[in-house]
Design an enzyme around this catalytic site. Structure first.
Site, short mmCIF file in Angstrom:
data_model
loop_
_atom_site.label_atom_id
_atom_site.label_comp_id
_atom_site.label_asym_id
_atom_site.label_seq_id
_atom_site.Cartn_x
_atom_site.Cartn_y
_atom_site.Cartn_z
N LYS A 198 0.85 -1.29 0.01
CA LYS A 198 0.05 -0.10 -0.08
C LYS A 198 0.82 1.27 -0.19
CE LYS A 198 -3.24 -1.16 -0.67
NZ LYS A 198 -3.63 -1.61 -2.02
N SER A 250 -4.59 2.64 4.38
CA SER A 250 -4.91 2.16 3.00
C SER A 250 -4.98 0.48 2.93
CB SER A 250 -3.83 2.59 2.13
OG SER A 250 -3.85 1.94 0.77
N HIS A 287 6.86 -7.70 -2.19
CA HIS A 287 6.68 -7.10 -1.10
C HIS A 287 7.59 -7.55 0.13
CE1 HIS A 287 3.26 -4.61 -2.40
NE2 HIS A 287 2.56 -5.60 -2.45
N GLY A 345 2.29 2.71 -2.80
CA GLY A 345 2.54 3.17 -4.18
C GLY A 345 3.03 2.23 -5.28
P1 A3P Z 1 -5.09 4.86 -1.12
O1 A3P Z 1 -5.74 3.59 -0.60
O2 A3P Z 1 -4.52 5.51 0.18
O3 A3P Z 1 -6.07 5.34 -1.84
P2 A3P Z 1 -0.10 -0.36 -3.72
O4 A3P Z 1 -0.30 -0.26 -5.38
O5 A3P Z 1 1.16 -0.43 -3.09
O6 A3P Z 1 -1.19 -1.45 -3.15
O7 A3P Z 1 -0.58 1.16 -3.25
C1 A3P Z 1 -2.12 1.53 -3.38
C2 A3P Z 1 -2.24 2.88 -2.93
O8 A3P Z 1 -1.54 3.91 -3.91
C3 A3P Z 1 -3.78 3.39 -2.68
O9 A3P Z 1 -3.83 4.22 -1.57
C4 A3P Z 1 -4.05 3.90 -3.99
O10 A3P Z 1 -5.11 4.63 -4.35
C5 A3P Z 1 -2.74 4.62 -4.42
N1 A3P Z 1 -2.40 4.83 -5.78
C6 A3P Z 1 -2.36 4.02 -6.83
N2 A3P Z 1 -2.13 4.71 -8.04
C7 A3P Z 1 -1.96 6.04 -7.82
C8 A3P Z 1 -1.72 7.38 -8.27
N3 A3P Z 1 -1.40 7.08 -9.44
N4 A3P Z 1 -1.48 8.44 -7.78
C9 A3P Z 1 -1.45 8.44 -6.56
N5 A3P Z 1 -1.86 7.27 -5.63
C10 A3P Z 1 -2.09 6.04 -6.24
#
Ligand code: A3P
Length: 296
Positions: free
Chosen positions: A48, A139, A109, A50
């Site tokens: 979570k 998240s 991860h 990014g």
């Molecule tokens: P939130 O749940 O806070 O919205 P991962 O890909 O590591 O699982 O992380 C997911 C998180 O990254 C989620 O956060 C998601 O919305 C956010 N995310 C995915 N794409 C994004 C983007 N292009 N810009 C900003 N945040 C992004």
């Protein structure tokens, strides 16, 4: 197939003392023996933080901002997750990667302590993305609610406590971010922050371009910024995980592309919960020069 797979929140299992999603732990031997190639590029994160965003950025950079090429496949196929496995439904990530031509993109991860040693031996490039722990736990909480591969998160209060104890899939946040930080200079690691990416995507994508040894025009860079914006990735069926059946990820509970901001923790934490996490954070970061921003 994936849609008929019976997935019912399997419990975490310990691998070398580290809690890992149950089915992933079953494939541990193959993950440990995984054969890296020197031109593999890893995208490593605590969950979570990014991962999906960085994955799409890297793919866009490697394709010189050609949006059609980026749309060729789902993000989880373009950047397979090494330790992933849903028995009977999805083959292990290690197997999928074995069959791919070079150069490969690899998502993981796994913490440093569980990293297959082949990646170090081959000195593979690693892009690590870190995010502040308050937004990570928020998240992760919403993700665990919608994802049947993960244990039931329980109440927010209980979940926060589990996070502070490190009793999460892929273990404690603190060790994860610190161990990669400590290795970044001796290894081939580009250490990035989610908050920096939000603040100035252009500047941060430039760092990725440089790390990958590419040279792209400003127009292409602008295009990549647009293609990898939260809005574009939320609408794009190849990046928003809607290709995963709702029996696994129920996006009516919480969308994968949820908010994509910094500071949503303010809508979840009470004052005392925030202080409790601050205390954990300060303890974890003491003795390091690593620090996070909680608001951008
Ligand atoms: P939130 O749940 O806070 O919205 P991962 O890909 O590591 O699982 O992380 C997911 C998180 O990254 C989620 O956060 C998601 O919305 C956010 N995310 C995915 N794409 C994004 C983007 N292009 N810009 C900003 N945040 C992004």
């Amino acid at each position: 197939t994936l849609s008929s797979a019976m997935i019912d929140r399997p419990p975490l299992q310990l691998v070398k003392g580290m809690p890992i999603l149950g089915p992933f732990a079953e494939n541990w031997k193959d993950v440990e023996r995984f054969q890296a190639r020197s031109d593999d590029l890893l995208i490593a994160t605590y969950p979570k933080s990014g991962t999906t965003w960085m994955s799409e950025i890297v793919d866009a950079v490697l394709n010189d901002g050609d949006t059609e090429k980026s749309r060729r496949d789902n993000i989880f196929n373009k950047v397979p997750m090494l330790e992933f496995w849903v028995p009977g439904a999805i083959p292990p990530g290690s197997e999928v990667l074995d069959s791919l031509p070079s150069p490969r993109l690899v998502k993981t991860h796994l913490p440093v302590s569980l990293f297959p040693k082949s990646f170090w031996e081959k000195n593979c490039k690693i892009i690590y993305v870190a995010r502040n722990p308050k937004d990570v736990v928020v998240s992760f909480y919403h993700f665990d609610k919608m994802n049947q591969l993960h244990p039931e998160p329980g109440t927010w209060e209980e979940y926060l406590e589990k996070f502070i104890q490190g009793n999460m899939g892929f273990g404690p946040w603190g060790a994860h971010v610190k161990e990669f930080w400590a290795l970044r200079q001796e290894r081939n690691i580009l250490y990035m922050f989610y908050e920096d990416m939000l603040e100035d995507p252009k500047r941060e994508i430039q760092k990725v371009i440089k790390f990958l040894g590419k040279d792209l025009s400003d127009d292409v860079l602008e295009k990549i910024c647009l293609q990898t914006s939260f809005k574009a990735m939320k609408e794009n069926p190849k990046t928003n995980y809607t290709a995963i059946p709702s029996t696994i990820m129920d996006q009516s509970v919480s969308p994968f592309m949820r908010k994509g901001i910094c500071g949503d923790w303010k809508n979840h934490f009470t004052v005392s919960q925030s202080e409790r996490l601050d205390e954990y954070y300060q303890k974890e970061m003491s003795g390091t020069d690593l620090s996070f921003r909680f608001l951008v």
